[in-house]
Enzyme design. Structure first.
Site, PDB file in Angstrom:
ATOM      1  N   THR A 225      41.592  45.544  45.647  1.00 39.64           N
ATOM      2  CA  THR A 225      41.831  46.855  45.802  1.00 39.64           C
ATOM      3  C   THR A 225      42.018  46.864  47.210  1.00 39.64           C
ATOM      4  O   THR A 225      42.803  46.760  48.263  1.00 39.64           O
ATOM      5  CB  THR A 225      41.373  48.014  44.970  1.00 39.64           C
ATOM      6  OG1 THR A 225      42.424  48.597  43.825  1.00 39.64           O
ATOM      7  CG2 THR A 225      42.095  49.230  45.936  1.00 39.64           C
TER       8      THR A 225
ATOM      9  N   ASP B 192      48.216  48.427  40.439  1.00 39.64           N
ATOM     10  CA  ASP B 192      46.376  47.415  39.965  1.00 39.64           C
ATOM     11  C   ASP B 192      46.811  47.718  38.119  1.00 39.64           C
ATOM     12  O   ASP B 192      47.880  48.002  38.304  1.00 39.64           O
ATOM     13  CB  ASP B 192      45.668  48.770  39.865  1.00 39.64           C
ATOM     14  CG  ASP B 192      43.893  48.360  39.713  1.00 39.64           C
ATOM     15  OD1 ASP B 192      44.022  47.509  39.726  1.00 39.64           O
ATOM     16  OD2 ASP B 192      43.551  49.386  39.563  1.00 39.64           O
TER      17      ASP B 192
ATOM     18  N   THR C  89      42.808  42.228  35.245  1.00 36.08           N
ATOM     19  CA  THR C  89      41.833  41.727  35.298  1.00 36.08           C
ATOM     20  C   THR C  89      41.711  41.003  33.833  1.00 36.08           C
ATOM     21  O   THR C  89      41.177  40.660  33.840  1.00 36.08           O
ATOM     22  CB  THR C  89      40.465  42.662  34.150  1.00 36.08           C
ATOM     23  OG1 THR C  89      41.543  43.787  33.975  1.00 36.08           O
ATOM     24  CG2 THR C  89      40.266  43.810  35.738  1.00 36.08           C
TER      25      THR C  89
END
Length: 331
Positions: free
Chosen positions: A66, A110, A159
């Site tokens: 981020t 995200d 991730t």
């Protein structure tokens, strides 16, 4: 003496985290190769007078994805719009975001691997041709209306890069893989944080915190705050004994293992004689969800060399026995 300021930090967690985030690539600690690659990409775009290529940031949580997205916007002098994969559950959600984009704006998504399939398919066209097709009407009378978009940059963070479909991965001009930090790099992160918080701490206590931070800046900063709190309440210096006492209070041992990590290791060794045992069985034994053990606990224990994965299940290594002070048993 390392005096601890008694004034409050920030009104909200978000404001606090914002004060610690680097504003540009020069301030960003660690990830040297990624920083160099990203700097080259942004400089080239600036020299050519165009928007930078789309960027994919992949890596475990807490390593700065981020922050890097915010730096991309800062370095390009453009606005940053933030959203997340779970928030884009249909094409209409994404269309609402894209239709209001301005030229050069940076769109940060995200957990991009959690987008709905319909939204992904719309994003393909938007990233490649800067246009989307919007359906107007319903049933037999529905029509597809093309909408041109101004050039913009998508910064995606994930991730779990393996869950991204190949067509989406291929539309990113640059993919950065973020790695865990070394203790020395984490110490530099903590020195910067301590300076911003006016803690006056350096050297040994920061090295102690860094060694227990699992290679993750987010964890390092969080532990520093807990050590700061301990020193403030006990009216003590922020030194190595204070750091050790605070981290012991919060169940963070010398290798960075917390309560759940040790519970999994102890269950594996004491209940199942070191394994092999399945992750779901381990999760039930320690009273946690299997997804939590598999996604949060296991990666760190494997990376630390304390457990190993086999086709039959997880097994404890000799290093795990040694860390817990338990004599190895013969399997």
């Amino acid at each position: 003496m390392n005096a601890i300021p008694e004034h409050p930090e920030s009104d909200t967690e978000l404001e606090f985290e914002s004060t610690l985030r680097p504003r540009n690539l020069r301030e960003f600690v660690g990830q040297e190769k990624v920083r160099t690659q990203l700097d080259l990409l942004l400089r080239a775009a600036r020299l050519q007078g165009r928007t930078p290529d789309h960027i994919l940031l992949a890596g475990p949580p807490g390593l700065g994805k981020t922050t890097l997205a915010m730096i991309v916007a800062e370095e390009t002098g453009q606005a940053l719009r933030l959203t997340s994969g779970p928030a884009l559950q249909n094409a209409g959600d994404l269309a609402a975001v894209l239709s209001s984009m301005t030229e050069g704006e940076v769109l940060f998504i995200d957990e991009i691997h959690r987008m709905a399939r319909t939204a992904e398919e719309m994003l393909y066209l938007a990233m490649e041709d800067f246009r989307i097709d919007i359906m107007v009407g319903k049933g037999a009378g529905a029509q597809s209306v093309p909408l041109d978009l101004p050039p913009f940059t998508v910064v995606g963070a994930t991730t779990r890069a393996g869950l991204l479909p190949a067509p989406l991965r291929d539309r990113f001009g640059f993919t950065a893989h973020l790695e865990f930090y070394s203790d020395a790099e984490l110490e530099r992160v903590l020195e910067r944080t301590a300076r911003l918080l006016e803690l006056g701490a350096s050297g040994a206590p920061l090295a102690e915190i860094a060694s227990r931070s699992r290679g993750t800046p987010r964890i390092a900063n969080r532990l520093l705050r807990r050590v700061r709190d301990w020193a403030l309440v006990h009216q003590a210096e922020l030194d190595t004994p204070s750091a050790q006492a605070a981290l012991e209070l919060y169940d963070v041992d010398a290798r960075g293992l917390d309560r759940l990590d040790r519970a999994v290791l102890e269950a594996l060794i004491l209940r199942f004689s070191g394994g092999p045992v399945g992750v779901r069985t381990l999760a039930v034994t320690v009273g946690e969800e299997a997804e939590t053990v598999e996604a949060v606990v296991e990666p760190f224990l494997v990376r630390s060399g304390l457990i190993a994965r086999t086709q039959r299940g997880r097994i404890a290594t000799l290093e795990a026995y040694d860390h817990l002070g338990i004599a190895p048993t013969s399997r």
